[in-house]
Design an enzyme around this catalytic site. Structure first.
Site, PDB file in Angstrom:
ATOM      1  N   PRO A  86       0.824  -1.224   0.000  1.00 23.09           N
ATOM      2  CA  PRO A  86       0.000   0.000   0.000  1.00 23.09           C
ATOM      3  C   PRO A  86       0.857   1.272   0.000  1.00 23.09           C
ATOM      4  O   PRO A  86       0.342   2.358  -0.229  1.00 23.09           O
ATOM      5  CB  PRO A  86      -0.831  -0.125   1.277  1.00 23.09           C
ATOM      6  N   GLU A 113       2.547  -7.949   8.752  1.00 21.51           N
ATOM      7  CA  GLU A 113       2.663  -6.505   8.970  1.00 21.51           C
ATOM      8  C   GLU A 113       3.474  -5.791   7.903  1.00 21.51           C
ATOM      9  O   GLU A 113       3.172  -4.700   7.483  1.00 21.51           O
ATOM     10  CB  GLU A 113       3.298  -6.250  10.340  1.00 21.51           C
ATOM     11  N   ARG A 150      -4.353  -8.419 -20.816  1.00 16.19           N
ATOM     12  CA  ARG A 150      -5.278  -8.078 -21.897  1.00 16.19           C
ATOM     13  C   ARG A 150      -4.679  -7.093 -22.887  1.00 16.19           C
ATOM     14  O   ARG A 150      -5.191  -6.921 -23.988  1.00 16.19           O
ATOM     15  CB  ARG A 150      -6.613  -7.573 -21.337  1.00 16.19           C
ATOM     16  N   ASP A 165     -10.742   1.744 -24.688  1.00 25.11           N
ATOM     17  CA  ASP A 165     -10.944   1.655 -23.244  1.00 25.11           C
ATOM     18  C   ASP A 165     -10.877   3.025 -22.589  1.00 25.11           C
ATOM     19  O   ASP A 165     -10.058   3.854 -22.974  1.00 25.11           O
ATOM     20  CB  ASP A 165      -9.812   0.844 -22.575  1.00 25.11           C
TER      21      ASP A 165
END
Ligand code: ADE
Length: 224
Positions: A86, A113, A150, A165
């Site tokens: 993150p 963690e 893709r 897209d």
């Protein structure tokens, strides 16, 4: 392309990699997926992969040896090594396009963690899929795989093409309709039924910009 996943939960991938377009890409020999349980590379008696943090504190830290040993065992050509975290750079379509040109991608998926800081030296990229914390890097690595595979030439058919897209074009896609012409009182816009391709193209472009302005004005700022 070879995609390697360093993970403690290889079973999480089975359904995702063996369905739909990711499965087809593998069947066409355009990609091969390699699941590596780095617990197998732990040298400790009980195959430990984590340990208490130096300096104290709550939670466990992923040890460097199993991850480094698993990396050493891979035969890689000019790889992109993506550490899922993150704290990483936010994933976007540009990064997907850049990754789709690699010969080898390694996803390092931590749990617990955090990573021993030295694991970060293995990575060419540290990537987050959004500002929320998941229990591990597996789901993010699968989302990234889907976005990347893709884009590899030959994976999508012409009908499935990604040229239009949202995010490839820089604006969101226009609305789409198919039959029936009227459904529960909701009608298909007349302009799509009149066969005038110039007017249809104009309408689609206007709707694209309107939708982007309403939902994602930040995308228009990025394009100036
Ligand atoms: N691991 C845990 N949360 C994550 C996130 N948001 N992105 C990438 N890897 C993660």
């Amino acid at each position: 392309m070879n995609i390697h996943y360093l993970t403690l939960f290889p079973e999480m991938y089975e359904g995702v990699l063996n369905a739909s377009i990711l499965k087809r890409a593998q069947e066409k020999n355009i990609v091969a997926y390699h699941l590596v349980n780095f617990r197998d590379y732990s040298l400790s008696k009980h195959n430990k992969v984590d340990d208490y943090p130096y300096g104290g504190g709550a939670g466990m830290v992923l040890k460097p040896e199993p991850v480094f040993n698993a990396m050493d065992a891979l035969d890689l050509k000019n790889p992109r090594v993506v550490l899922m975290s993150p704290q990483g750079r936010p994933f976007d379509q540009k990064m997907a396009e850049s990754l789709s040109k690699a010969d080898d991608i390694v996803f390092i998926c931590g749990h617990y963690e955090g990573y021993d800081e030295r694991i970060r030296t293995l990575a060419t990229d540290e990537v987050s899929i959004g500002d929320y914390v998941l229990t591990g890097g597996e789901l993010p690595s699968m989302a990234m795989t889907d976005a990347v595979v893709r884009l590899i030439p030959g994976v999508l058919s012409r009908e499935e093409s990604h040229q239009k897209d949202s995010f490839s074009t820089g604006v969101l896609e226009h609305p789409h309709y198919t039959r029936p012409r009227e459904f529960r009182g909701m009608k298909v816009p007349d302009v799509l039924l009149n066969g005038n391709h110039r007017l249809i193209e104009e309408w689609r472009m206007e709707e694209s910009f309107k939708r982007t302005r309403e939902r994602r004005p930040d995308l228009l700022d990025d394009r100036n």
